[in-house]
Design a protein around this motif. Structure first.
Motif, mmCIF file in Angstrom:
data_model
loop_
_atom_site.group_PDB
_atom_site.id
_atom_site.type_symbol
_atom_site.label_atom_id
_atom_site.label_comp_id
_atom_site.label_asym_id
_atom_site.label_seq_id
_atom_site.Cartn_x
_atom_site.Cartn_y
_atom_site.Cartn_z
ATOM 1 N N ARG A 173 1.619 -32.262 22.664
ATOM 2 C CA ARG A 173 1.708 -32.687 21.277
ATOM 3 C C ARG A 173 1.756 -34.213 21.201
ATOM 4 N N ALA A 193 3.643 -36.091 19.434
ATOM 5 C CA ALA A 193 5.014 -36.583 19.447
ATOM 6 C C ALA A 193 5.539 -36.717 20.868
ATOM 7 N N VAL A 194 5.131 -35.812 21.766
ATOM 8 C CA VAL A 194 5.585 -35.890 23.156
ATOM 9 C C VAL A 194 4.993 -37.121 23.838
ATOM 10 N N GLY A 229 6.707 -40.171 22.612
ATOM 11 C CA GLY A 229 8.023 -40.294 23.253
ATOM 12 C C GLY A 229 7.931 -40.817 24.661
ATOM 13 N N TYR A 237 12.927 -39.390 25.427
ATOM 14 C CA TYR A 237 12.671 -38.092 26.056
ATOM 15 C C TYR A 237 13.431 -36.942 25.373
ATOM 16 N N GLU A 238 13.690 -37.095 24.091
ATOM 17 C CA GLU A 238 14.361 -36.012 23.364
ATOM 18 C C GLU A 238 13.473 -34.766 23.253
ATOM 19 N N GLU A 239 12.141 -34.996 23.207
ATOM 20 C CA GLU A 239 11.219 -33.870 23.135
ATOM 21 C C GLU A 239 11.091 -33.138 24.470
ATOM 22 N N ARG A 255 9.749 -34.061 32.552
ATOM 23 C CA ARG A 255 9.493 -35.475 32.251
ATOM 24 C C ARG A 255 8.662 -36.106 33.375
#
Length: 309
Positions: free
Chosen positions: A41, A43-44, A47, A53-55, A62
């Motif tokens: 995605r 958003a990832v 990030g 790295y909240e996603e 990660r």
């Protein structure tokens, strides 16, 4: 400045996200295309470039995403991972899950179940052994504690059941045959003539008996006629009729729909109250006299009257 010093300076000053972001912008790759190429995605990917790295809460994911993104942009993945480790390695610890062997004491139910299954298996083996031995016709049973019982059972099963005794029928007693004298044709003719001669003789006593009983007939005719019952009604139904009769005690002594050919005798205490339907088809006798119902019938052929007053 050497390549090693350049590597150290980049690692110490730049984060993993900054390295990825500068390389993508230098190549002119839109972030949407990068996300589509990595099958992630948007958003990832954003990030990863912002070191947010909240996603991606799992550390292993990660590192995998950073390595794949670096290879996609043509960067050294080790350089990006070292930059990530320099900033986030001290705050994150990899969780290594080791298999834990848990030993539980066997439950009582399991122990009893195991004993039961073992017992059933033993009994089954014993039964199979006994059946095999019986089928082989062995003279001695297997050496077991119940050898005498098994031997008796085998003897009982091997011995055929005693045959039922044959019931002999009672002897039929045949009486001895008595030799009858042979009768010649002449004797038969003589006996026929004797029978013909005895028939008129036997018929004559019958005539005498009839003549002897003849004088008694007038005696019967001379017997007085029985006196008619004064409380008796005699009805003869030549046609279908509904009839109802009450006596002096107001008791119904006769009622019902009568079919043709029916006769009835009604006894009670006079006087009688009679209702006779289809009166012309009914004959009534009272005290030996015939009652004329046609004269007593109304317009609807129903006779209602009192008799015996």
């Amino acid at each position: 400045m050497s390549e090693t010093q350049l590597h150290d300076s980049v690692t110490s000053t730049s984060t993993a996200g900054e390295l990825l972001s500068r390389q993508r912008e230098a190549l002119g790759v839109p972030i949407v295309d990068a996300a589509r190429a990595l099958n992630l995605r948007t958003a990832v990917v954003e990030g990863l470039e912002k070191d947010n790295y909240e996603e991606i809460p799992v550390t292993a994911y990660r590192r995998g995403y950073l390595r794949a993104y670096a290879k996609y942009l043509g960067l050294d993945d080790k350089l990006v991972l070292d930059a990530y480790q320099a900033r986030h390695g001290s705050s994150e610890t990899e969780r290594k899950i080791a298999p834990v062997a848990v030993t539980r004491p066997p439950s009582k139910v399991g122990a009893w179940l195991f004993k039961l299954v073992t017992l059933l298996v033993i009994v089954g083996l014993i039964g199979v052994t006994v059946a095999w031995w019986q089928s082989r016709g062995g003279s001695e049973p297997p050496s077991m504690g119940t050898s005498s019982t098994l031997e008796e059972d085998a003897a009982d099963s091997a011995t055929p059941p005693p045959a039922e005794p044959m019931v002999e029928p009672d002897p039929v007693v045949i009486p001895p045959m008595i030799d009858e004298p042979q009768v010649s044709m002449e004797d038969e003719d003589a006996s026929t003539d004797a029978d013909a001669s005895t028939e008129p003789a036997s018929a004559e006593p019958v005539t005498d008996v009839a003549e002897a009983q003849a004088p008694e007939a007038p005696a019967e005719d001379a017997a007085p006629e029985p006196v008619a019952n004064s409380n008796l009604l005699e009805l003869t139904f030549n046609e279908q009729s509904w009839t109802e009769i009450f006596d002096a005690n107001n008791q119904r002594v006769f009622v019902g729909l009568q079919t043709p050919g029916t006769t009835a005798s009604v006894e009670g205490t006079p006087p009688f109250r009679l209702t006779i339907g289809n009166a012309t088809g009914v004959e009534l006798r009272y005290q030996g006299d015939t009652v004329n119902l046609a004269q007593r019938a109304g317009a609807n052929n129903v006779a209602r009257f009192t008799l015996g007053e």
